[in-house]
Design an enzyme around this catalytic site. Structure first.
Site, short mmCIF file in Angstrom:
data_model
loop_
_atom_site.label_atom_id
_atom_site.label_comp_id
_atom_site.label_asym_id
_atom_site.label_seq_id
_atom_site.Cartn_x
_atom_site.Cartn_y
_atom_site.Cartn_z
N HIS A 114 -4.99 7.05 -2.19
CA HIS A 114 -4.43 7.35 -0.88
C HIS A 114 -5.18 8.51 -0.21
O HIS A 114 -5.47 9.51 -0.83
CB HIS A 114 -2.95 7.71 -1.04
CG HIS A 114 -2.19 7.80 0.25
ND1 HIS A 114 -1.96 6.70 1.05
CD2 HIS A 114 -1.64 8.86 0.89
CE1 HIS A 114 -1.27 7.08 2.12
NE2 HIS A 114 -1.07 8.38 2.05
N ASN A 154 2.09 8.01 -7.30
CA ASN A 154 1.13 9.10 -7.39
C ASN A 154 0.52 9.37 -6.00
O ASN A 154 -0.06 8.47 -5.39
CB ASN A 154 0.02 8.74 -8.38
CG ASN A 154 -0.93 9.90 -8.65
OD1 ASN A 154 -1.24 10.66 -7.73
ND2 ASN A 154 -1.36 10.02 -9.89
N ILE A 156 -2.09 10.67 -4.97
CA ILE A 156 -3.52 10.39 -4.77
C ILE A 156 -3.89 8.99 -5.28
O ILE A 156 -5.06 8.66 -5.44
CB ILE A 156 -4.42 11.45 -5.41
CG1 ILE A 156 -4.25 11.48 -6.93
CG2 ILE A 156 -4.14 12.83 -4.82
CD1 ILE A 156 -5.35 12.26 -7.64
N GLU A 157 -2.86 8.19 -5.57
CA GLU A 157 -3.16 6.79 -5.91
C GLU A 157 -2.56 5.88 -4.83
O GLU A 157 -3.13 5.75 -3.76
CB GLU A 157 -2.68 6.48 -7.34
CG GLU A 157 -3.50 7.27 -8.36
CD GLU A 157 -3.19 6.96 -9.81
OE1 GLU A 157 -2.86 5.80 -10.14
OE2 GLU A 157 -3.26 7.89 -10.64
N MET A 158 -1.38 5.32 -5.05
CA MET A 158 -0.81 4.43 -4.03
C MET A 158 0.07 5.17 -3.02
O MET A 158 0.40 4.64 -1.96
CB MET A 158 -0.09 3.27 -4.69
CG MET A 158 -1.09 2.36 -5.44
SD MET A 158 -0.34 1.18 -6.58
CE MET A 158 0.36 0.00 -5.44
#
Lengths: 371, 371
Positions: A114, A154, A156-158
Site C-alpha cells: 500500500h 498490514n 504497508i501491505e494491503m
C-alpha cells in the site's frame, strides 16, 4: 487453440497427482507413465533408501487438522485470494505478492505494498507452504489460515484499516454472503474475518506441486537424471538435509542464519540487519533465527533468503555451505546441488491457475482509497 | 474438486461460442441448447428485426486485418499480458489494471501505477475491446496492438524507461527468445517491442465474451427475459443506439460528452475537467469528445465514464439520457434499460482465464526498480 489447450491440460495432468477434468486422459497418461517406469538399479536403490530417511513425497492436499475442508470453502478461498478488494486500494490481492503465474512469488527482494512501500522481508512462495510447520520467516503464524489474517491489515501491505472494514467490503460485494454460507454451513455467522482467512487457507492447502523428485521417491528410477541423482547424493552427504528435509525440503524448523560462520550479512551483503525470530520473542537465543524455507520450486523463486539479497541459486548454495555448514563447497558440488534443486520444479493444479470470476461491488461497498 | 471443476468447465463451455477441451461435452451441451431453443413469437420477431438494424453478434475472435494471428502468438501474448516484469518495478502487468478476474477492469475510478500515482482516466475493459474501431478514451491508438505499446512506457503506469529496457528484460528472461521466434517464424529479429505489443494484441483478440444477447440476435427468443426484451426495446426507442450500436454496443465512434446538455461535469460531479480528444488534436470541435465505450459486460465494470466518476449503472443511464439525448428518462425507463444492460454479461474463454506459467529471470535480467 483448441488443440493447444488440450495438450496443455494433458501436460499438467501427467505431472500432477491431482485429478481434474478430462479424467480419462489423465488416467491414460499416468498408466502410460507406469509402463515406462524403469527398474531401479542397485545404485538407485541405495540412493532411494538414503533419500527416504530425509524426504517424503508431497501430499495431494495439505489436509487441515483443526477443521474439515470442503469444495465450497476452496472455491471461495480462490476468489478471496485473487480479490484486490480485500485491500484498501482495490489494487492488491494475495496473488499480487504470491503470484500463481510465477511459482507463488513476485520475484522481488521484498514486495511493494500500500502506497508503494516495500516490505522488510521477501514474500515466500505460497506453493506447498501449507505443509510447513509454521508460517512467516519468524514463524509468528501457526498455519496458512493464521498467516492469511496478517497482510490484509498490514498498513504497508494491503492496508485495510481494520477487520470490520474487510468484512463490510465482503458483506456488500454481491454473492459473497451466500458463498460464505455455503462454505461454512454449520455456522450462524459464516461471514467473519476468521472464516475469510480459513477459506484462503483452504485454497492454499490445494497448492501442492508434485515434481519428478516425488516420482523418484515413489520408486521411479527414471524420474531423475544422472546429474540430478548425483546432486541429490551430494545434497545429503554435505549435510543440507540437517535442515532441508521432509516433503517440502524445509519449512519444519528454525535455524540461525550464520550458524557456523557469521554474521550472515558479511556473506549476503544485506543492506539491513534483520534479527529474525528475536524481533518477535525478544529471546537472545532467537537472534538471527529464521524459518528454514522449503526448497520445492526453489529454482524459480529468486531472489533468495529472508531479504531477497541473493539472486543466483548457485551463490545461495555457496553461502549456505559456508554460513550453515562451515564448508567451502567446490564449484562441482555447488553445480551438483543446483542440478538437484532444478528437479524440484513442479506443476500447480490447473484448476488453481484458472482465475475466478469475481462478484461485483454493491451500491454500499466502500470505494477504493489510495491514501 | 474434480466434479466441481468439470461442472464449471461445462458451464463455461455452454455459455461460450468458442470450443476448448472436453469438446464432446460442449457439443453435447450446445446441441441440447438448440433443442430447447424457443420459436420466435411475432413480437420477438419484430424486436429482433429492429435489433438487427443496430447490433451484430460478437465474433469468436477479433481477427486482425494487417497480420495473421497464430496460436504461438496468442500463448506468448498471454504470458506477456500477465508478466509484471514488463514494468520497471516487476509489480505491474497489463492484468493489474485490466483484470481478467473482474471483467477486464480493476473497479477503480482511475488505476494506480508506478510509484502509486493514479492515472487521469478510467481503465476500460479489455474484454471485446479488440473489435472497437480505435483504442483509448481519446482514440489515440488505432488498435489493441498499438494500445499495448503505451502503458508499459508510461511513467505513471508500468514505468519502463524506454523500449530497449523492455526488450532487454525479455531477451534475458528464459525462453522468451524462443517463444518470440515461434510466434514470428518469418522474421529475422522476432523479439522486438512491436512484436511484443502484437502478441499482446493477438491474445486480446481472443477475449470475446458472447452472452445471451448474442443468442437472441441469432434467433433464440428464449435467450432474453421479458424484462430484458422490454429494456432492449426502450434502449433502441429512446435513441441509445445512435451511439451504442454494433457488436460491442459502442466502440465505433467519438461523441461529445454533454452533446445536448452540458457541461458533463455538472452532471457527473467530476473533480477534474477532461477535454478528451481535444487534448490530442487541439481541434476545437474535439473538445469533450470521447470514444463511445462498448456496453458488453457494462453491469460488471463500474465505475463509469472516462473518469470513473459514477459508480451506479442506473445513475449513468440517467446522466446519458440528459447529457446525450436531452431526455429525462423515467425511473421505469431507466430500470428497463438497466435490465437489458445486465443481459450483456458474458463469459471469457476458460483458456484465457488460466494463468500462464511465466519463465524465470536470467542472471543478466535487470532487477526490479521501485524508484
Amino acid at each position: 487453440m483448441n488443440k493447444k489447450w488440450q495438450t496443455s491440460i494433458i501436460i499438467v495432468l501427467t505431472t500432477t497427482a491431482l485429478t481434474f477434468s478430462c479424467e480419462q486422459k489423465q488416467e491414460g497418461e499416468s498408466s502410460e507413465k507406469k509402463e515406462v517406469k524403469a527398474e531401479l538399479s542397485a545404485e538407485d536403490l541405495d540412493l532411494l533408501k538414503q533419500a527416504k530417511k530425509f524426504f517424503k513425497p508431497l501430499p495431494e492436499i495439505a489436509e487441515p487438522t483443526d477443521y474439515k475442508m470442503n469444495d465450497d470453502m476452496v472455491s471461495l478461498g480462490k476468489k478471496l485470494y485473487f480479490d484486490t478488494r480485500l485491500s484498501k486500494s482495490n489494487t492488491i490481492s494475495c496473488n499480487s505478492c504470491h503470484n500463481l503465474a510465477s511459482y507463488g512469488v513476485d520475484n522481488n527482494p521484498t514486495s511493494i505494498g500500500h502506497k508503494w512501500v516495500a516490505g522488510p522481508r521477501n514474500s515466500p512462495t505460497v506453493l506447498n507452504a501449507a505443509i510447513h510447520s509454521f508460517q512467516f520467516w519468524d514463524g509468528r503464524a501457526a498455519d496458512v489460515e493464521e498467516q492469511a489474517e496478517g497482510p490484509i491489515l498490514n498498513p504497508i501491505e494491503m492496508g485495510a484499516p481494520h477487520e470490520e472494514f474487510v468484512i463490510d467490503r465482503l458483506r456488500t460485494i454481491e454473492t459473497y454472503g451466500d458463498l460464505f454460507a455455503a462454505a461454512f454451513p454449520e455456522e450462524e455467522t459464516p461471514l467473519t474475518y476468521k472464516n475469510m482467512a480459513r477459506a484462503i487457507g483452504a485454497f492454499e492447502r490445494t497448492l501442492m506441486t508434485p515434481d519428478r523428485f516425488d516420482d523418484f521417491l515413489k520408486g521411479d528410477g527414471s524420474a531423475l537424471t544422472t546429474a540430478e541423482k548425483k546432486g541429490l547424493k551430494t545434497f545429503m552427504d554435505v549435510g543440507c538435509t540437517t535442515c532441508h528435509s521432509g516433503p517440502a525440503l524445509g519449512g519444519q524448523i528454525f535455524q540461525k542464519f550464520g550458524l557456523i560462520k557469521g554474521p550472515y550479512w558479511d556473506y549476503t551483503g544485506s543492506e539491513t540487519i534483520d534479527e529474525g525470530k528475536y524481533e518477535v520473542t525478544g529471546i537472545e537465543s532467537d537472534k538471527y533465527m529464521f524459518k528454514v524455507p522449503g526448497l520445492r520450486n526453489i529454482a524459480k523463486t529468486a531472489p533468495y533468503f529472508h531479504d531477497g539479497s541473493i539472486w543466483d541459486l548457485d551463490k545461495s548454495v555457496e553461502i549456505m555451505g559456508v554460513t550453515q555448514l562451515g564448508k567451502e563447497l567446490s564449484p562441482e558440488q555447488i553445480q551438483e546441488i543446483v542440478d538437484f534443486l532444478e528437479a524440484l520444479t513442479g506443476d500447480l493444479p490447473d484448476e488453481a491457475r484458472t482465475l475466478p470470476i469475481l462478484p461485483r461491488m454493491g451500491r454500499e461497498t466502500t470505494k477504493p482509497d489510495f491514501s
